[in-house]
Design an enzyme around this catalytic site. Structure first.
Site, PDB file in Angstrom:
ATOM      1  N   GLN A 104     -54.494  28.686 -39.625  1.00 33.78           N
ATOM      2  CA  GLN A 104     -55.032  29.062 -38.306  1.00 33.78           C
ATOM      3  C   GLN A 104     -54.280  30.274 -37.768  1.00 33.78           C
ATOM      4  OE1 GLN A 104     -55.626  25.227 -35.753  1.00 33.78           O
ATOM      5  NE2 GLN A 104     -54.101  24.735 -37.287  1.00 33.78           N
ATOM      6  N   ASP A 107     -51.003  35.801 -38.200  1.00 36.14           N
ATOM      7  CA  ASP A 107     -49.977  36.669 -38.802  1.00 36.14           C
ATOM      8  C   ASP A 107     -50.217  36.765 -40.315  1.00 36.14           C
ATOM      9  OD1 ASP A 107     -48.503  34.568 -40.249  1.00 36.14           O
ATOM     10  OD2 ASP A 107     -47.767  33.905 -38.299  1.00 36.14           O
ATOM     11  N   HIS A 122     -58.745  31.741 -37.939  1.00 35.93           N
ATOM     12  CA  HIS A 122     -58.798  32.370 -36.611  1.00 35.93           C
ATOM     13  C   HIS A 122     -58.585  33.883 -36.669  1.00 35.93           C
ATOM     14  CE1 HIS A 122     -57.884  28.147 -34.785  1.00 35.93           C
ATOM     15  NE2 HIS A 122     -59.161  28.313 -35.081  1.00 35.93           N
ATOM     16  N   THR A 191     -49.042  22.188 -36.586  1.00 38.36           N
ATOM     17  CA  THR A 191     -50.191  22.389 -35.685  1.00 38.36           C
ATOM     18  C   THR A 191     -50.334  21.172 -34.775  1.00 38.36           C
ATOM     19  OG1 THR A 191     -52.582  22.814 -35.546  1.00 38.36           O
ATOM     20  CG2 THR A 191     -51.845  21.486 -37.426  1.00 38.36           C
TER      21      THR A 191
END
Ligand code: BJW
Ligand code: ZN
Length: 248
Positions: A104, A107, A122, A191
């Site tokens: 997700q 970077d 994402h 997460t």
């Protein structure tokens, strides 16, 4: 965490041949990248990330939102992958296992550690595109200020990330579903597991009878169904999980 949890997790790892590593912001926390739900600091302290990361925030103040993302891209470029990213990459080089990273995170620390990322659910800090014609632009522009214009149509560039209310990139979603179809183990790292539809993936994996190892110092939504939780930071727990039993 009990030694029993680590033993259970190592047994699951040893039995697996097709592993999906599903990561969130906690994976990069020890590289110095704040998690999404950490309070913002410095000049961003008075802003709410939920607003900054939304089409509404962008519509109301694109210069501010662009500057936040440019700042984050600069920061990511200045830090290094941590021991957790390196452990995931090392797992991918083990003989007899296939490792697919589904992240997700926006970077590029998994890639810089040496992993091939199957899916950036994402988006990416380093994939700006035109907000109107969609033309992708060079990653060099991710940290450019002031906000650049699209060379093709003159409209404005926007960050190549997925904001609340926007659909996930369909290719990344399909690749994530594909690697999960073949998975016999999922390792979920860092997460809270509350942002959908990404959060569906660990839930669906568990419901399909595939074991789920969670790595997180705090309980999360994933903890409620994970087979085992390694309760500690990624830089400690992932190398511990990979260590051969005779090394510990
Ligand atoms: C450590 C650690 C260490 C710390 N080691 N661990 C169903 C129900 C309710 C709502 C919805 C629903 N389905 C969809 C929605 C709406 C919404 C949503 O989910 N809202 C919820 C908040 C309720 N979802 C969406 O809007 C999505 N789009 C969508 O549904 O579109 C539908 C659509 C279809 C067709 C057409 C149009 C629309 C999009 C979601 C996009 C999310 N984007 C963000 C921002 C990305 C850009 C940016 O970075 O700025 O993605 S939000 C943010 O959350 C970011 C993250 O990837 C994501 C997840 O966060 P994560 O990774 O879990 O981080 P944290 O900070 O929450 O947690 C860190 C964890 O690490 C903690 O657990 C710590 O303990 C741990 N930790 N140190 C290991 N050292
Ligand atoms: Zn354009």
């Amino acid at each position: 965490m009990s030694t029993g949890d680590l033993d259970t997790a190592r047994d699951l790892l040893e039995a697996a041949s097709s592993i999906v590593v599903f990561t969130g912001a906690g994976m990069s926390a020890e590289s110095g990248i704040p998690t999404f739900r950490d309070a913002l600091t410095g000049i961003w302290a008075n802003h709410d990330p939920m607003t900054l990361a939304s089409p509404e925030g962008w519509a109301s103040d694109p210069d501010l939102v662009w500057a936040w993302y440019a700042d984050r891209a600069t920061r990511v470029r200045s830090v290094a992958p941590n021991a957790g990213h390196l452990a995931v990459a090392e797992l991918g080089r083990r003989r007899g296992v296939t490792v697919s990273v589904v992240t997700q995170n926006v970077d590029d620390l998994h890639e810089r550690a040496g992993s091939v990322v199957a899916s950036h659910l994402h988006g990416s800090l380093f994939a700006p595109r035109c907000q109107d014609c969609g033309r992708p632009e060079s990653s060099d522009l991710a940290a450019a200020t002031p906000r650049p214009a699209c060379p093709l149509c003159g409209s404005t560039l926007r960050p190549g990330v997925v904001w609340f209310g926007e659909p996930l990139p369909s290719d990344d979603w399909r690749r994530a579903e594909n690697v999960l179809d073949d998975a016999d183990l999922m390792i979920v790292v860092g997460t809270t597991g509350v942002v959908y539809p990404a959060a569906e993936l660990p839930e669906r994996t568990c419901a399909a009878g595939v074991p789920v190892i969670e790595v997180n110092p705090e309980p999360s939504a994933v903890t409620t169904f994970a087979t085992v939780r390694l309760a500690g930071p990624a830089t400690q727990m992932l190398p511990d999980l990979l260590a051969r039993r005779d090394q510990s």
